[in-house]
Design a protein around this motif. Structure first.
Motif, PDB file in Angstrom:
ATOM      1  N   ILE A   1       8.008  -3.017  11.161  1.00  0.00           N
ATOM      2  CA  ILE A   1       7.876  -2.585  12.556  1.00  0.00           C
ATOM      3  C   ILE A   1       6.451  -2.686  13.051  1.00  0.00           C
ATOM      4  O   ILE A   1       6.193  -2.981  14.224  1.00  0.00           O
ATOM      5  CB  ILE A   1       8.369  -1.122  12.714  1.00  0.00           C
ATOM      6  N   LEU A   2       5.492  -2.431  12.170  1.00  0.00           N
ATOM      7  CA  LEU A   2       4.072  -2.375  12.550  1.00  0.00           C
ATOM      8  C   LEU A   2       3.266  -3.222  11.563  1.00  0.00           C
ATOM      9  O   LEU A   2       2.480  -2.695  10.777  1.00  0.00           O
ATOM     10  CB  LEU A   2       3.600  -0.918  12.522  1.00  0.00           C
ATOM     11  N   PRO A   3       3.446  -4.545  11.587  1.00  0.00           N
ATOM     12  CA  PRO A   3       2.807  -5.392  10.568  1.00  0.00           C
ATOM     13  C   PRO A   3       1.284  -5.442  10.662  1.00  0.00           C
ATOM     14  O   PRO A   3       0.623  -5.802   9.693  1.00  0.00           O
ATOM     15  CB  PRO A   3       3.419  -6.762  10.842  1.00  0.00           C
ATOM     16  N   ASN A   4       0.739  -5.075  11.832  1.00  0.00           N
ATOM     17  CA  ASN A   4      -0.708  -5.109  12.017  1.00  0.00           C
ATOM     18  C   ASN A   4      -1.225  -3.777  12.562  1.00  0.00           C
ATOM     19  O   ASN A   4      -1.677  -3.681  13.709  1.00  0.00           O
ATOM     20  CB  ASN A   4      -1.089  -6.242  12.978  1.00  0.00           C
ATOM     21  N   PRO A   5      -1.195  -2.726  11.754  1.00  0.00           N
ATOM     22  CA  PRO A   5      -1.680  -1.432  12.222  1.00  0.00           C
ATOM     23  C   PRO A   5      -3.184  -1.484  12.477  1.00  0.00           C
ATOM     24  O   PRO A   5      -3.877  -2.367  11.963  1.00  0.00           O
ATOM     25  CB  PRO A   5      -1.353  -0.501  11.059  1.00  0.00           C
ATOM     26  N   LYS A   6      -3.700  -0.551  13.257  1.00  0.00           N
ATOM     27  CA  LYS A   6      -5.145  -0.542  13.521  1.00  0.00           C
ATOM     28  C   LYS A   6      -5.938  -0.317  12.233  1.00  0.00           C
ATOM     29  O   LYS A   6      -6.936  -0.977  11.976  1.00  0.00           O
ATOM     30  CB  LYS A   6      -5.487   0.541  14.542  1.00  0.00           C
ATOM     31  N   ARG A   7      -5.462   0.667  11.432  1.00  0.00           N
ATOM     32  CA  ARG A   7      -6.134   0.956  10.163  1.00  0.00           C
ATOM     33  C   ARG A   7      -5.279   0.454   8.999  1.00  0.00           C
ATOM     34  O   ARG A   7      -4.071   0.303   9.113  1.00  0.00           O
ATOM     35  CB  ARG A   7      -6.361   2.467  10.010  1.00  0.00           C
ATOM     36  N   THR A   8      -5.933   0.217   7.892  1.00  0.00           N
ATOM     37  CA  THR A   8      -5.212  -0.197   6.693  1.00  0.00           C
ATOM     38  C   THR A   8      -4.381   0.967   6.162  1.00  0.00           C
ATOM     39  O   THR A   8      -4.882   2.092   6.042  1.00  0.00           O
ATOM     40  CB  THR A   8      -6.195  -0.668   5.614  1.00  0.00           C
ATOM     41  N   ILE A   9      -3.138   0.682   5.868  1.00  0.00           N
ATOM     42  CA  ILE A   9      -2.262   1.681   5.266  1.00  0.00           C
ATOM     43  C   ILE A   9      -2.166   1.377   3.779  1.00  0.00           C
ATOM     44  O   ILE A   9      -1.690   0.311   3.379  1.00  0.00           O
ATOM     45  CB  ILE A   9      -0.880   1.678   5.930  1.00  0.00           C
ATOM     46  N   LEU A  10      -2.661   2.302   2.963  1.00  0.00           N
ATOM     47  CA  LEU A  10      -2.596   2.174   1.513  1.00  0.00           C
ATOM     48  C   LEU A  10      -1.431   2.991   0.979  1.00  0.00           C
ATOM     49  O   LEU A  10      -1.156   4.086   1.480  1.00  0.00           O
ATOM     50  CB  LEU A  10      -3.882   2.676   0.856  1.00  0.00           C
ATOM     51  N   ILE A  11      -0.776   2.455  -0.025  1.00  0.00           N
ATOM     52  CA  ILE A  11       0.266   3.201  -0.720  1.00  0.00           C
ATOM     53  C   ILE A  11      -0.202   3.383  -2.154  1.00  0.00           C
ATOM     54  O   ILE A  11      -0.425   2.403  -2.870  1.00  0.00           O
ATOM     55  CB  ILE A  11       1.627   2.470  -0.694  1.00  0.00           C
ATOM     56  N   GLY A  12      -0.396   4.637  -2.544  1.00  0.00           N
ATOM     57  CA  GLY A  12      -0.844   4.942  -3.898  1.00  0.00           C
ATOM     58  C   GLY A  12       0.271   5.561  -4.712  1.00  0.00           C
ATOM     59  O   GLY A  12       0.717   6.678  -4.412  1.00  0.00           O
ATOM     60  N   LEU A  13       0.766   4.835  -5.714  1.00  0.00           N
ATOM     61  CA  LEU A  13       1.757   5.366  -6.658  1.00  0.00           C
ATOM     62  C   LEU A  13       1.007   5.659  -7.948  1.00  0.00           C
ATOM     63  O   LEU A  13       0.678   4.751  -8.712  1.00  0.00           O
ATOM     64  CB  LEU A  13       2.896   4.370  -6.881  1.00  0.00           C
ATOM     65  N   TRP A  14       0.726   6.937  -8.173  1.00  0.00           N
ATOM     66  CA  TRP A  14      -0.228   7.327  -9.200  1.00  0.00           C
ATOM     67  C   TRP A  14       0.427   7.445 -10.572  1.00  0.00           C
ATOM     68  O   TRP A  14       1.597   7.792 -10.697  1.00  0.00           O
ATOM     69  CB  TRP A  14      -0.877   8.658  -8.830  1.00  0.00           C
ATOM     70  N   GLY A  15      -0.384   7.192 -11.603  1.00  0.00           N
ATOM     71  CA  GLY A  15       0.048   7.382 -12.980  1.00  0.00           C
ATOM     72  C   GLY A  15      -0.510   8.671 -13.544  1.00  0.00           C
ATOM     73  O   GLY A  15      -1.509   9.201 -13.068  1.00  0.00           O
TER      74      GLY A  15
END
Length: 534
Positions: free
Chosen positions: A347-361
């Motif tokens: 839906i929002l392929p070019n957001p203003k800011r970078t969206i990070l997804i952190g899947l932590w160990g």
């Protein structure tokens, strides 16, 4: 006949009027609800997010692949490696750049088959499991007598007793006087029987704690002492106070296998031995020690178009314990954040800011993955707009705490106002709130001064039923609630990414503690980058 017909006709008319007014009232109520919902005008992007989440949800397929195919994800195991690789491939299939970032290493361990059987005084297969990082029987069956910790008067007596454990399995957990949870007693029991049960349980707990205390060592040190004295195995039963649920953690033995036995079977073994009946079990386990293996965080990103070096972080821990399949801790957080990422990319392929997804160990061993990320990425931490963290179960979000940031009310409320009202109407907020001390991965960011928020979920019996238990499995998921969480998080992340500037990070002055000293903001803590087990 005429009178009967008249009565019949009148009754039909009365019924008709009743039905008319009933349907009118219901329709009026529905109209009011529609009117109330219609008073909130959703942005076009939010409408698309809601539609995608509701009509093209991938949650069930993600849950199946992660929980049933990959399975439990204990740090240092092949299951965790499979999970990192699965998440990486899934992100890339959605056109989202991702990588597995090494942050340390852990003692590697692979679960093999486990067979636990009572062979005398009768034959019965026992419900139980080998604890994480437990030594194995190397695929061979060990048959030995079962005994329990003795009631000794002091540490000298305990040490005199120790040689008697040689060649035996030793039970070290308190036997439970009832396998019924308290709510079951309260539903059916008399006040007198409930009181007697509680007195019996409390008395037994005191006696058992005194038994441990008299040994002169801590409960955590006993397994190593027993195996050094020649015990062939350690038996525990860590009941979770619900039917069929046991907490399953890690072994504290290094030579003799450690096994957790269900309340029912553990109680049977204990009663038999206490009554002087010779009781033997047969145990076969085939786990493997894999040496040190690398530990990873899976990090994905949707690159920002206007502020690419500023970030909104979607946070969840990918690892789990080994009791079930890690469904509600934290498969639910993982698949929800992955679904948010998928929807935003679409839906929002070019957001203003970078969206990070952190899947932590290695969250379960002390937030090691997220703490490492904070220390290893200072430029990201300096420029993070907000962190949204999901961790505690399958329920829809019911509470958001401002984590101690003075202006959290302003920006969090602004972001929440864009979310459909039916999603937010029951969410309680607390501003400015207090910084978390370490219960989940948002705490790693809060310690570094980043506005990070735990999206706290409805319980659904989380702490007694599924948290770290053998019952934490796919069938406990509530997908309707998870869809709410996806919509909430996706819209808030969208709004946070579109802000004109980074939000104010001013921290509140914390109230004095019980000692009268001023409150202190939680410090950044060092992660464990090398681990050996529990």
């Amino acid at each position: 006949m005429k009178r009967t017909n008249l009565t019949y006709i009148l009754s039909k008319r009365v019924l008709g009027y009743a039905l008319f007014f009933t349907f009118f009232a219901l329709d009026h109520g529905f109209a009011q609800n529609r009117s109330q919902q219609g008073s909130q005008v959703l942005e076009p992007i939010v409408q698309k997010i809601v539609a995608e989440a509701n009509h093209n949800s991938q949650l069930e397929s993600l849950a199946f692949e992660l929980l049933d195919v990959v399975g439990p994800r204990l740090v240092g195991t092949p299951g965790m490696t499979r999970a990192n690789e699965w998440a990486l491939a899934k992100f890339e299939s959605w056109g989202i750049t991702a990588q597995n970032q090494k942050f340390g290493e852990w003692r590697g361990w692979e679960r093999g088959i486990s067979h636990i059987d009572m062979i005398t005084p009768r034959v019965k297969s026992l419900a139980g499991t080998q604890l994480a990082w437990s030594p194995s029987t190397k695929g061979k069956s060990i048959q030995a007598e079962v005994i329990s910790l003795p009631d000794v008067k002091d540490s000298l007596s305990f040490h005199k007793w120790l040689p008697s454990v040689k060649g035996k399995f030793v039970m070290i957990s308190m036997p439970q006087p009832t396998g019924r949870p308290d709510h079951n007693w309260e539903e059916y029991g008399t006040k007198e029987s409930i009181d007697r049960m509680k007195v019996s349980r409390d008395s037994l707990a005191v006696l058992w704690n005194n038994r441990i205390k008299a040994s002169g060592v801590s409960a955590n040190s006993i397994p190593a002492m027993l195996e050094d004295a020649g015990a062939v195995g350690i038996l525990t039963s860590n009941w979770s106070k619900e039917f069929g649920a046991n907490k399953i953690f890690g072994a504290r033995s290094y030579k003799a296998p450690s096994l957790d036995i269900s309340l029912e079977d553990y109680g049977m073994l204990y009663r038999l031995t206490e009554k002087g009946i010779s009781t033997k079990i047969s145990v076969e386990t085939a786990s493997k020690d894999l040496g040190n293996v690398p530990s990873f965080n899976t990090i994905a990103e949707i690159k920002g178009s206007q502020f690419p070096n500023e970030y909104v972080i979607l946070s969840a821990h990918l690892d789990s314990w080994e009791g079930g399949s890690g469904a509600t801790d934290n498969g639910t957080g993982t698949i929800a954040m992955m679904e948010v990422a998928r929807i935003l990319k679409k839906i929002l392929p070019n957001p203003k800011r970078t969206i990070l997804i952190g899947l932590w160990g290695s969250e379960e061993q002390g937030l090691n993955g997220s703490r490492s990320f904070v220390l290893d990425n200072p430029e990201i931490i300096e420029n993070t707009q907000a962190v949204f963290n999901l961790d505690n179960g399958t329920g829809r979000v019911e509470r958001i705490n401002g984590s101690g940031f003075v202006h959290a009310y302003d920006f969090v409320s602004r972001w929440m106002s864009a979310v459909p009202a039916y999603v937010t109407k029951d969410i309680k907020t607390e501003f400015p709130g207090s910084p978390g001390g370490g219960g989940s991965d948002h705490s790693s960011f809060v310690a570094a001064g980043v506005p990070a928020f735990m999206l706290s979920s409805l319980s659904w019996g989380y702490f007694s039923n599924t948290w770290h238990t053998n019952l934490d499995t796919y069938d406990k998921l509530v997908f309707d609630d998870l869809k709410y969480n996806v919509i909430l998080t996706a819209v808030m992340a969208y709004k946070a990414s579109e802000e004109g500037k980074l939000v104010n990070r001013e921290q509140r002055v914390l109230p004095a503690g019980s000692d009268g000293k001023p409150g202190i903001w939680p410090p950044i803590r060092q992660p464990r980058r090398t681990g050996v087990g529990y």
